[in-house]
Motif scaffolding. Structure first.
Motif, PDB file in Angstrom:
ATOM      1  N   UNK A   3       0.868  -1.162   0.000  1.00  0.00           N
ATOM      2  CA  UNK A   3       0.000   0.000   0.000  1.00  0.00           C
ATOM      3  C   UNK A   3       0.905   1.211   0.000  1.00  0.00           C
ATOM      4  N   UNK A   4       0.818   2.063  -0.996  1.00  0.00           N
ATOM      5  CA  UNK A   4       1.712   3.203  -1.120  1.00  0.00           C
ATOM      6  C   UNK A   4       0.917   4.490  -0.952  1.00  0.00           C
ATOM      7  N   UNK A   5       1.543   5.484  -0.324  1.00  0.00           N
ATOM      8  CA  UNK A   5       0.912   6.782  -0.154  1.00  0.00           C
ATOM      9  C   UNK A   5       1.661   7.799  -0.992  1.00  0.00           C
ATOM     10  N   UNK A   6       1.108   8.986  -1.087  1.00  0.00           N
ATOM     11  CA  UNK A   6       1.770  10.034  -1.843  1.00  0.00           C
ATOM     12  C   UNK A   6       3.033  10.532  -1.146  1.00  0.00           C
ATOM     13  N   UNK A   7       3.172  10.278   0.156  1.00  0.00           N
ATOM     14  CA  UNK A   7       4.333  10.740   0.921  1.00  0.00           C
ATOM     15  C   UNK A   7       5.504   9.782   0.803  1.00  0.00           C
ATOM     16  N   UNK A   8       5.403   8.786  -0.044  1.00  0.00           N
ATOM     17  CA  UNK A   8       6.430   7.764  -0.256  1.00  0.00           C
ATOM     18  C   UNK A   8       6.628   6.874   0.966  1.00  0.00           C
ATOM     19  N   UNK A 100     -18.155  -2.286 -18.671  1.00  0.00           N
ATOM     20  CA  UNK A 100     -18.223  -1.828 -17.283  1.00  0.00           C
ATOM     21  C   UNK A 100     -17.140  -0.785 -17.047  1.00  0.00           C
ATOM     22  N   UNK A 101     -17.532   0.355 -16.478  1.00  0.00           N
ATOM     23  CA  UNK A 101     -16.584   1.389 -16.088  1.00  0.00           C
ATOM     24  C   UNK A 101     -16.720   1.567 -14.584  1.00  0.00           C
ATOM     25  N   UNK A 102     -15.611   1.362 -13.868  1.00  0.00           N
ATOM     26  CA  UNK A 102     -15.632   1.499 -12.408  1.00  0.00           C
ATOM     27  C   UNK A 102     -14.884   2.762 -12.004  1.00  0.00           C
ATOM     28  N   UNK A 103     -15.505   3.542 -11.141  1.00  0.00           N
ATOM     29  CA  UNK A 103     -14.883   4.734 -10.572  1.00  0.00           C
ATOM     30  C   UNK A 103     -14.518   4.395  -9.142  1.00  0.00           C
ATOM     31  N   UNK A 104     -13.226   4.511  -8.804  1.00  0.00           N
ATOM     32  CA  UNK A 104     -12.717   4.033  -7.528  1.00  0.00           C
ATOM     33  C   UNK A 104     -12.094   5.183  -6.747  1.00  0.00           C
ATOM     34  N   UNK A 105     -12.444   5.268  -5.463  1.00  0.00           N
ATOM     35  CA  UNK A 105     -11.854   6.264  -4.565  1.00  0.00           C
ATOM     36  C   UNK A 105     -10.515   5.736  -4.057  1.00  0.00           C
ATOM     37  N   UNK A 106      -9.422   6.389  -4.445  1.00  0.00           N
ATOM     38  CA  UNK A 106      -8.098   5.999  -3.947  1.00  0.00           C
ATOM     39  C   UNK A 106      -7.465   7.182  -3.216  1.00  0.00           C
ATOM     40  N   UNK A 107      -8.306   7.988  -2.575  1.00  0.00           N
ATOM     41  CA  UNK A 107      -7.825   9.150  -1.831  1.00  0.00           C
ATOM     42  C   UNK A 107      -7.368   8.718  -0.443  1.00  0.00           C
ATOM     43  N   UNK A 108      -7.000   9.682   0.370  1.00  0.00           N
ATOM     44  CA  UNK A 108      -6.492   9.415   1.717  1.00  0.00           C
ATOM     45  C   UNK A 108      -7.494   8.731   2.627  1.00  0.00           C
ATOM     46  N   UNK A 109      -8.775   8.860   2.340  1.00  0.00           N
ATOM     47  CA  UNK A 109      -9.790   8.205   3.180  1.00  0.00           C
ATOM     48  C   UNK A 109      -9.751   6.685   3.039  1.00  0.00           C
ATOM     49  N   UNK A 163      -1.013  -3.435 -11.861  1.00  0.00           N
ATOM     50  CA  UNK A 163      -1.436  -2.057 -11.625  1.00  0.00           C
ATOM     51  C   UNK A 163      -2.375  -1.980 -10.426  1.00  0.00           C
ATOM     52  N   UNK A 164      -3.232  -2.970 -10.271  1.00  0.00           N
ATOM     53  CA  UNK A 164      -4.156  -2.971  -9.144  1.00  0.00           C
ATOM     54  C   UNK A 164      -3.403  -3.195  -7.842  1.00  0.00           C
ATOM     55  N   UNK A 165      -2.432  -4.103  -7.864  1.00  0.00           N
ATOM     56  CA  UNK A 165      -1.657  -4.371  -6.658  1.00  0.00           C
ATOM     57  C   UNK A 165      -0.800  -3.180  -6.250  1.00  0.00           C
ATOM     58  N   UNK A 166      -0.425  -2.324  -7.197  1.00  0.00           N
ATOM     59  CA  UNK A 166       0.435  -1.175  -6.910  1.00  0.00           C
ATOM     60  C   UNK A 166      -0.325   0.143  -6.878  1.00  0.00           C
ATOM     61  N   UNK A 167      -1.611   0.118  -6.563  1.00  0.00           N
ATOM     62  CA  UNK A 167      -2.390   1.352  -6.461  1.00  0.00           C
ATOM     63  C   UNK A 167      -1.844   2.189  -5.311  1.00  0.00           C
ATOM     64  N   UNK A 168      -1.597   3.463  -5.587  1.00  0.00           N
ATOM     65  CA  UNK A 168      -1.107   4.385  -4.561  1.00  0.00           C
ATOM     66  C   UNK A 168      -2.290   5.126  -3.970  1.00  0.00           C
ATOM     67  N   UNK A 169      -2.392   5.091  -2.662  1.00  0.00           N
ATOM     68  CA  UNK A 169      -3.514   5.695  -1.950  1.00  0.00           C
ATOM     69  C   UNK A 169      -3.032   6.949  -1.235  1.00  0.00           C
ATOM     70  N   UNK A 170      -3.813   8.038  -1.294  1.00  0.00           N
ATOM     71  CA  UNK A 170      -3.490   9.256  -0.558  1.00  0.00           C
ATOM     72  C   UNK A 170      -4.018  10.486  -1.248  1.00  0.00           C
ATOM     73  N   UNK A 171      -4.041  11.596  -0.527  1.00  0.00           N
ATOM     74  CA  UNK A 171      -4.481  12.867  -1.095  1.00  0.00           C
ATOM     75  C   UNK A 171      -5.932  13.176  -0.784  1.00  0.00           C
ATOM     76  N   UNK A 172      -6.432  14.205  -1.452  1.00  0.00           N
ATOM     77  CA  UNK A 172      -7.813  14.636  -1.252  1.00  0.00           C
ATOM     78  C   UNK A 172      -8.754  13.784  -2.088  1.00  0.00           C
TER      79      UNK A 172
END
Length: 185
Positions: A3-8, A100-109, A163-172
């Motif tokens: 699980x990666x964040x924007x802060x590295x 199918x088009x999926x919209x996914x929340x990958x923000x800090x929440x 790409x799914x396994x390396x999703x970076x989570x963080x931000x607004x």
């Protein structure tokens, strides 16, 4: 799976594939009996394979000659005369693939381990289901100030597992940017 964040900052997250009922995710309200996608669905046009006949609702349509003659023969005595009440129309079925088009929340929440793992598990389950039915899928994630395409429209989404396994989570949470990006598909 990491699980990666924007802060590295990196944190090891164990892969917890949760059982997800994909059919419940894809079910549309009010359409419980008739499937809108999959191997074979009822055709609204004259496209598809003739499978059975039905009584017509209106005068226009594709007349099922065999069923009409059978109905006329049952109501006649020796000489067949086709009346309007004997008319039958064709019911056709054809293959209809889903897109199918999926919209996914990958923000800090979504930073919680359980949320991120559940999101990845759902994406893997949907990808398996679309691969089985040979449907097309696109995945768009939104975070920070904009939305990004995680999986472009494809029938071979299994090649995008990394790409799914390396999703970076963080931000607004820029939901509007994500919805704007999805509307282009």
């Amino acid at each position: 799976m990491k699980l990666k964040t924007l802060k590295k900052d990196e944190q090891n997250v164990e892969a917890q594939e949760e059982e997800v009922d994909v059919e419940k995710l894809l079910k549309m309200k009010g359409k419980k009996k008739n499937r809108l996608y999959g191997k074979r669905v009822d055709s609204k046009t004259q496209k598809g394979r003739y499978i059975k006949s039905k009584l017509p609702k209106d005068s226009s349509g594709d007349v099922a000659i065999d069923a009409t003659l059978r109905a006329a023969a049952l109501s006649s005595n020796g000489k067949i005369k086709v009346k309007t009440e004997d008319l039958r129309h064709k019911v056709r079925k054809h293959g209809a693939k889903a897109s199918i088009v999926m919209l996914v929340d990958i923000s800090g929440s979504m930073f919680s381990d359980k949320k991120a793992n559940r999101l990845k598990g759902i994406l893997h389950s949907v990808i398996q289901d679309t691969n089985r039915h040979q449907d097309r899928i696109s995945v768009v994630g939104f975070k920070g100030e904009n939305a990004e395409i995680i999986i472009p429209t494809t029938r071979r989404a299994t090649s995008f597992r990394e790409q799914i396994d390396n999703i970076r989570v963080g931000g607004t949470t820029p939901l509007a940017a994500g919805m704007k990006k999805v509307m282009k598909f």
